[in-house]
Design an enzyme around this catalytic site. Structure first.
Site, PDB file in Angstrom:
ATOM      1  N   SER A 196     -46.968 -43.228 -21.240  1.00 45.08           N
ATOM      2  CA  SER A 196     -45.582 -43.530 -20.927  1.00 45.08           C
ATOM      3  C   SER A 196     -45.538 -45.006 -20.523  1.00 45.08           C
ATOM      4  O   SER A 196     -46.232 -45.425 -19.606  1.00 45.08           O
ATOM      5  CB  SER A 196     -45.146 -42.634 -19.766  1.00 45.08           C
TER       6      SER A 196
ATOM      7  N   ARG B 173     -34.629 -52.540 -12.867  1.00 42.80           N
ATOM      8  CA  ARG B 173     -33.677 -51.425 -12.827  1.00 42.80           C
ATOM      9  C   ARG B 173     -32.322 -51.799 -12.228  1.00 42.80           C
ATOM     10  O   ARG B 173     -31.283 -51.373 -12.745  1.00 42.80           O
ATOM     11  CB  ARG B 173     -34.278 -50.235 -12.089  1.00 42.80           C
TER      12      ARG B 173
ATOM     13  N   ASP C  82     -37.559 -44.391 -11.185  1.00 41.08           N
ATOM     14  CA  ASP C  82     -36.507 -45.129 -11.894  1.00 41.08           C
ATOM     15  C   ASP C  82     -35.142 -44.487 -11.747  1.00 41.08           C
ATOM     16  O   ASP C  82     -34.131 -45.186 -11.628  1.00 41.08           O
ATOM     17  CB  ASP C  82     -36.884 -45.290 -13.365  1.00 41.08           C
TER      18      ASP C  82
ATOM     19  N   ASP D  18     -35.976 -40.450 -27.054  1.00 38.56           N
ATOM     20  CA  ASP D  18     -35.424 -39.821 -25.850  1.00 38.56           C
ATOM     21  C   ASP D  18     -33.941 -40.137 -25.661  1.00 38.56           C
ATOM     22  O   ASP D  18     -33.119 -39.222 -25.484  1.00 38.56           O
ATOM     23  CB  ASP D  18     -36.177 -40.291 -24.595  1.00 38.56           C
TER      24      ASP D  18
END
Lengths: 407, 407, 407, 407
Positions: free
Chosen positions: C182, C98, C127, C18
């Site tokens: 995921s 994050r 996110d 990705d």
């Protein structure tokens, strides 16, 4: 004679009838030495007569302290950073003074080797709780004598009889002209309880109020003042730097002149009953309004909202006597963390009981951004299209709920 | 032409320039039928001109509703049961009207088979959020057209040019004399934003205010009124039973006369910026003060404190547009659960901007017990000795903490 | 080409498919230089391949940082002081990583003179919010490119096609054997979403879980460990002093062995929908249990209760991406204020998914006082008679309410 | 003889040594008639011996009630709707039973014309508070006799001596084999205090636990169960409809078999000290986990979060004895308002102390929308572009704060 052996006790002593009787009663009942402690916290009475009376009663250790600056700096100011208001109305004038007295009682006990403290608060009120929780926290081994909960002098007649019997001078003239209300005063406020206030439907007489003019008799011309804040505290009035106690005294003077800060409320005491109280808090009323205005310009929205949500609990803690407690310390840490940016000036108009904010500014810390807020074109400071996504995502869960017919 | 195909849209239509331009723009841009909806929520303007203008614009389905009673009964009154105050100052006058408009827009869409609604709120304000969250929750499939976020008519000049170009009558005289402020009015309040308010240090001109007298020009004699509460709502003024909308209209009249309810604040919008607003809420200001007084006599202490702690969040929910939401319903259930006992009368004195409570009573539900609260002898209603144990156990953890030097 | 002109962008780059596609896409679409940033936050993957790939893609400025100690010390540990748990179940493993990534992205942008940052989070998840709120707060002028919200490569097929077309190496074997879930991993946890989890009634396959043994296959013998706390943080395991990251790594190892820390929940995303997630947080699960036990011995009751009441909001702030915010700072100040006394040891038994506290002690800060708590005679440490007054005064308002028939 | 004149007293009577001594002591000290009340709330002891003993002691009015269904339906179930957990760990097993006993004591006093109630709780614990607050609220004029706070039988030796002296049969064998712990049991839990638990560093012996298997000795094969919820309450297990008490009994049986529900904690008593308690709550542990899972699927996010924020306070109210209070009623109204949609099934796996949710579904009320949450393409159910505006507006105030260097 009481079960407990007391050698020396520090008494919070005003010099008035009640504490003079207590002084005598302690000497007799506990057969112990009494140290008197009289504080100036701005109640507006002379303290030297207390010294004379204590000496006359044979007291050898007499403490008379001017605590006004400490009171405002370390108690009133931190509390106002929280915008504290008990039950939406009460500015906690009495509540905030008690822990300071408790602290000094404990300190003096340590200095004089006393093993107990004593106070003149009754068994029905909040003040006994505030004195004693404070003292127990600061000195867990201290002994506390609360004569009103021990003795049988529960009416004024008995008290006067005891005084006469023991040669305690009762200032007859003063007692005769005495206000029928139970009062308490310090730099933050004066309070009234009892007498005709015991019927909550009755309006108190106009002559009850002592610190503020009746709004109807206040000046017909508004007065404008400008307050400067630094880290949430007022440090200057109309450009004149002042100490905390000076600020509060001056705001009391100005506010009182303009009939500001009267309150007539029914409140819930910590010991379980409702009671009616009237308060005059001229300076505090101005401070609260001004502090909120200063915060409105400088505090982030979510910090401000969180403060608002925590405030009622913070106010209850103080009302209930938990100034010296882990939870108050915890909340104070949160509140103080936000105040470093509360800097700037607030302009107020005072008029017949009203405190009106007419301007607020902060050269260093304003979060007000005209370029964003304007209704005029903003040259791209704000993209109105963003609102669509903002609304649509905030609406998502409502739409899902709406599909289930919940709204 | 926009991507979305709309067949019929219901427009919240005031008949003023902005929504008249929107009406035209919707007809053109979306090539769709427009239904107009004009509500009387007490804004104090005639509604029939809106009908005439809509007809002139070719609208076939015209809704003109008197929603005043529904507004006060189902929105204002429930909110006042919570003593709601946003950021300590704002009585939520605009916020509380929007969900009602959203509700009617969605209902009319259903009645007329429309697939969309539209409104004239800008992309920078809270009102777009309130309209749209309400509408999405009540009809998750509704489409919403917010022209201010879509078109390029972002200045008054462009708007006027568009109006002229499309033959929309601009009432020049009125536009000329028009207030420079952005205003919103309903039975609860009138608000002002923009223009010189965009500098938070500047005091607005005396001629901005429209609903209330300047306190300086208010009567020199106080007026006393008595409000009767039933289940937390006012049902009579001075003994005269009134409907909710009548109550609020009458309190607005009296309060306005006495210069009550002005506020000048900096607030935090939900969309992220600070903005300055001025408000006149004469009746609401009286209602809040009176409701708190009624509760002070009839509500249990802990229920009252819990209400106070929940209030800031409740107020934020309404400010942010979440009237129709699971969380508002949840909080309302808690609030309403407490109000069955909020019955009785409150007496107030109104004078030059001041609302002063002078008495409160409740024949059925007062928790004020003079025999307990009195400073006189109470014939055993309260045992002062109980306070010793109360204090000592509450102090226990503080003493343990104190031994560790934590306080 | 996009409307915005970007000169240089810092990309949070894992080296996977990705972000490799994003790297290429940024170079092409924005015709700008890309700086890659790859962090070791304990996800358990080698980082050097990311360097090689970035070089192959022509990246000149490549940042590869070991942030494990900073992650645990400055983010995980402060969060655990709050006992944070989102929606009663989720230990916030992804959420807390994050803001650290956002912080480094902004720092690197400053160092490299980049005007934008970019990340690979999708438009449906939390996110993106966490990255971007963090970045905007730390650098209000930064530009953010979120390819998943911009491009049309919204399916795996399109992504693979783009990769093939642009010569991006797809590790077929890995892609072939790839987990269908995921996933996200760091020192605190590994998470799983998507695939069969999208039906909340379906139990995930046993082979989904990667970090912990199935409790059924965990050792049949319990293991005991002892954790030492200092100011609320774990500083030693079984007497061995360790750094924060070492502590967490070791607790992950031990906990994973014993099948500890699996969670299977439906949670509410900030962007509005519910989603199903599975989590393995072995070390964190142990830490939470141990920290609560340490606090139970050392924290004052009311401070502990206040922490509990604030915790859900604190957890939501972190979940929603508001780590760098005035309100989180405010809450953290309150939480940290309480932790100076959270010192001592906790002994735990770990067994097949269970974390059982079997002992806690604090030489310096225990508030547990056996002489008071004992059921045996206590030599006067506690006067049982005090309870009478305590109860009677606490009951007073209930008795008044009871007389009105309210209870 | 005590100061107060009591004619008849209702005693909460278990038939054990303590309350048998109290029975005698009341007859002697107060020279009054004693009514005994023995309740089956699932403690697992036969009640008929209590009748025989009461008769032998000359009691004429003997109440023996099976309150199990009322207990679970009207106390346990409402509490579990709140997900109540005191101090993060304790399921309030003892706390929730006390108000029911208080309620029956007051009812029986009314039926029998008694003017007092009495109980066997000590002066150091929470139970005296729970009994007495409940009784005072339900009958403000009731008198309460708490022998442990009045008499001098403060050690076991004195108690046994008194029993012997007054011919109270002490079941020596039972007393001899008696658990050294102070225990309390009802359908929700069994608790242990005292003895070696008084050192919080010591692990209790394996033979202390009575209701649950040691996880190490629990079955090696997990068991799956399915619970059906209606309005937040469990109404069926594995498809079999059951009454509330049946549900709890069955979950206790299954949970106990699998070693579920042990807790070993240090808690803060309302009377001010910390104490160590061990608890077995097998059914309750399953219920809490399952209820949270059912809510996770059916409750709106903000309602769920609000419940989480209110929960600690709700739990404290119950722990402290305020079940019958205005504030509990208020919170319960909020909680119950949310539960009408908590319908569906939860599937759990039980294994050696673990309760693992493996599935949850709700045919009628699920808010889980796969079409929105999916990581696959969603055919337009969610517009990822909306996230940009959502983030940008939520970031606006952070950017303004960031410009001032605050973050």
């Amino acid at each position: 004679m009481p079960a407990t052996q007391i050698n020396k006790v520090v008494l919070a002593y005003s010099g008035g009838l009640d504490t003079s009787v207590i002084l005598k009663w302690l000497q007799q009942e506990y057969d112990c030495e009494v140290v008197t402690f009289t504080a100036d916290i701005g109640q507006g009475e002379e303290l030297e007569p207390a010294r004379t009376k204590a000496q006359a009663a044979g007291v050898k250790e007499i403490y008379i302290d001017d605590l006004r600056e400490e009171f405002v700096r370390d108690f009133v100011y931190p509390m106002f950073r929280a915008n504290a208001l008990y039950e939406g109305e009460y500015l906690l004038g009495t509540s905030i003074a008690r822990p300071l007295i408790a602290k000094r009682l404990v300190e003096i006990a340590r200095e004089t080797g006393a093993d107990a403290i004593s106070h003149g608060a009754t068994g029905k009120g909040n003040d006994q709780v505030r004195f004693e929780l404070g003292a127990y926290g600061l000195n867990p081994e201290i002994q506390i004598i609360a004569p009103w909960r021990e003795w049988d002098l529960l009416s004024r007649e008995k008290l006067l009889a005891y005084a006469e019997q023991h040669g305690i001078p009762v200032e007859m003239k003063r007692e005769g002209n005495k206000s029928p209300y139970s009062m308490d005063a310090n730099l933050l406020h004066i309070s009234y309880e009892g007498y005709d206030l015991e019927d909550p439907w009755v309006e108190p007489g106009a002559d009850m109020w002592r610190w503020t003019r009746d709004p109807q008799e206040a000046p017909n011309t508004p007065q404008e003042i400008e307050l400067r804040f630094e880290r949430g505290d007022i440090i200057a009035i109309d450009g004149n730097p002042m100490s905390p106690a000076q600020v509060l005294a001056e705001l009391n003077r100005i506010g009182g002149e303009h009939g500001i800060g009267r309150a007539d409320i029914v409140e819930n005491r910590y010991v379980g009953m409702k009671s009616r109280g009237c308060y005059e808090t001229p300076g505090g009323t101005i401070m609260l309004k001004a502090h909120r205005a200063m915060e409105s310009l400088t505090l982030d929205r979510e910090a401000a909202h969180l403060k608002d949500e925590l405030m009622p609990r913070y106010a209850s803690l103080i009302y209930n006597g938990y100034w010296f407690s882990p939870e108050r310390n915890m909340l104070q840490a949160a509140i103080d963390q936000t105040q470093s940016v509360v800097n700037g000036e607030v302009r107020l108009k005072l008029y017949k009981g009203n405190v009106m904010v007419t301007g607020r500014r902060s050269a260093s810390d304003s979060l007000f951004d005209t370029s964003i807020a304007t209704f005029e074109e903003d040259a791209g400071a704000y993209d109105q299209g963003d609102a669509t996504g903002f609304i649509r995502l905030n609406a998502l869960r409502l739409r899902v709920a709406g599909r289930k017919g919940r709204l």
